[in-house]
Design a protein around this motif. Structure first.
Motif, PDB file in Angstrom:
ATOM      1  N   PHE A  15       0.819  -1.214   0.000  1.00 13.97           N
ATOM      2  CA  PHE A  15       0.000   0.000   0.000  1.00 13.97           C
ATOM      3  C   PHE A  15       0.856   1.269   0.000  1.00 13.97           C
ATOM      4  N   ASN A 176      -9.391 -11.244   3.714  1.00 12.13           N
ATOM      5  CA  ASN A 176      -8.824 -10.141   2.943  1.00 12.13           C
ATOM      6  C   ASN A 176      -7.724 -10.770   2.090  1.00 12.13           C
ATOM      7  N   TYR A 207     -12.210  -8.657   9.940  1.00  8.02           N
ATOM      8  CA  TYR A 207     -13.442  -8.289   9.209  1.00  8.02           C
ATOM      9  C   TYR A 207     -14.670  -9.006   9.753  1.00  8.02           C
TER      10      TYR A 207
HETATM   11  C1  MLT Z   1      -6.096  -3.390   3.303  1.00  3.39           C
HETATM   12  O1  MLT Z   1      -6.443  -2.563   2.464  1.00  3.39           O
HETATM   13  O2  MLT Z   1      -5.853  -4.571   3.031  1.00  3.39           O
HETATM   14  C2  MLT Z   1      -5.916  -2.949   4.708  1.00  3.39           C
HETATM   15  O3  MLT Z   1      -6.646  -1.816   4.962  1.00  3.39           O
HETATM   16  C3  MLT Z   1      -4.496  -2.679   4.945  1.00  3.39           C
HETATM   17  C4  MLT Z   1      -4.210  -2.713   6.391  1.00  3.39           C
HETATM   18  O4  MLT Z   1      -5.078  -3.052   7.195  1.00  3.39           O
HETATM   19  O5  MLT Z   1      -3.040  -2.454   6.721  1.00  3.39           O
END
Ligand code: MLT
Length: 387
Positions: A15, A176, A207
């Motif tokens: 990210f 995720n 989640y």
């Molecule tokens: C994601 O987009 O997978 C998460 O928001 C990233 C994170 O929780 O660090």
């Protein structure tokens, strides 16, 4: 100056890399729509912000917090687990405050993994599972994850010689980035497998609260014998729109909780007491705000699926999370498709390959963008694909 070798093996954080690309376009005055990171666009509910406003004025909160989290915070976490899942936890030994579950996922590896060991991570998963292993000079074995198997990580295919050197098995459902959910039988098999091979099972349950179409996600700790081998990571980030606050907790097996606490009290000094107080209010007051977020994300999910369908891209409706996992058209890799969409449509999507080998061929769309921007993003993608 020579940095440690493990940094050479660490890919740029997914990210951070996406943010850099976005910033480069924005600095040229380009209007970019981000469907990249899962970062709720709706603010933290007012009653939680108000609790923080009061807590910040309490001088007791200006001093060092308790390393493991305040007694009240750990009690609130245990109470929430009891009400939500019927799971009984001893707040003193089975709950630990985290500065976001990301740090817990990385630091549990400091507690259990030696250089050269293996960490078993899903072949499509949160990048910190393997990044944390690399930081420990350990190796990651990616457990296959296939659409035809419901994106359940196939731990039973891990070769014996890898298992002999493995210390931790990571899984996370609701998942995720795929949005997949797990059955109780899958959790039972994972628990039995970790018992048989003397592995710590880490279940990433960030989640759990964001279910759709009536789906209510379980805790792995509901399953018989889970506490003998498992810890679970919960985060307030997505449930209460608190990503910026960095507040979460780990719970479950007391040996693992103690070991993680030992790593953390040598590395950090705990989360700001005022944030813990606000988090208690989040967990102990009405959960209507969470139900409202589920309604919102379900609507956005359907909106995106309809729009993708209209341009000939089919994908499954996830039962949970804030993501839609999309198979990309023939002729692209995940990265080339994401790059095309970014440079031509000015829309950020996350390339599936950033989540591990089996993520190739997919992109992830995050639903944390207002409806009109989501629709505009899909319209732009359609226009780009038609060129
Ligand atoms: C994601 O987009 O997978 C998460 O928001 C990233 C994170 O929780 O660090």
């Amino acid at each position: 100056m020579k940095t440690a070798r493990n940094l050479d093996h660490l890919p740029p954080y997914l990210f951070a890399q996406i943010d850099a690309k976005r910033d480069a376009l924005v600095s040229q005055g380009i209007d970019v729509i981000s469907l990249g990171i899962g970062d709720p666009d709706i603010p933290t509910p007012e009653h939680i912000v108000e609790a923080m406003a009061q807590a910040i004025r309490n001088p007791a909160n200006h001093r060092y917090p308790d390393y493991a989290g305040s007694k009240d915070y750990r009690q609130a976490c245990a109470g929430w687990m009891q009400r939500r899942f019927g799971v009984e936890l001893d707040p003193a030994t089975e709950v630990l405050a985290l500065i976001g579950s990301k740090e817990g996922i990385a630091h549990i590896q400091t507690a259990f993994v030696n250089p050269g060991d293996y960490v078993l991570a899903p072949s499509i998963g949160y990048p910190v599972y393997s990044g944390g292993a690399t930081l420990m000079h350990a190796q990651t074995y990616f457990m296959p994850m296939r659409a035809e198997n419901g994106f359940l990580a196939e731990f039973d295919t891990v070769p014996g010689e890898i298992l002999a050197q493995a210390k931790i098995l990571f899984i996370g459902y609701p998942n995720n980035p795929t949005g997949a959910i797990a059955t109780p039988e899958y959790f039972d098999a994972a628990i039995a497998f970790c018992k048989e091979h003397d592995l710590l099972l880490v279940h990433d349950n960030a989640y759990s609260e964001l279910g759709f179409d009536g789906y209510v996600a379980p805790s792995i700790l509901e399953r018989p014998g889970a506490k003998e081998v498992a810890i679970e990571m919960f985060s307030l980030s997505k449930t209460y729109n608190m990503t910026g606050w960095r507040i979460a907790f780990a719970c479950g097996n007391p040996t693992a909780i103690k070991a993680l606490g030992t790593v953390k009290n040598n590395l950090d000094s705990g989360q700001f007491g005022a944030i813990q107080e606000a988090a208690i209010v989040a967990m102990e007051s009405s959960q209507d705000c969470v139900a409202q977020m589920c309604v919102l994300y379900q609507r956005r999910r359907d909106l995106v699926l309809d729009a993708l369908h209209a341009i000939g891209i089919e994908c499954e409706a996830p039962k949970a999370t804030i993501y839609v996992w999309v198979k990309i058209p023939e002729g692209y890799t995940s990265a080339s498709f994401a790059e095309k969409v970014l440079t031509e449509a000015h829309v950020i999507v996350t390339p599936g390959s950033g989540y591990g080998p089996d993520g190739e061929g997919f992109i992830r769309i995050s639903l944390t963008t207002p409806d009109e921007l989501l629709l505009e993003a899909v319209r732009r993608i359609k226009e780009t694909m038609a060129k």
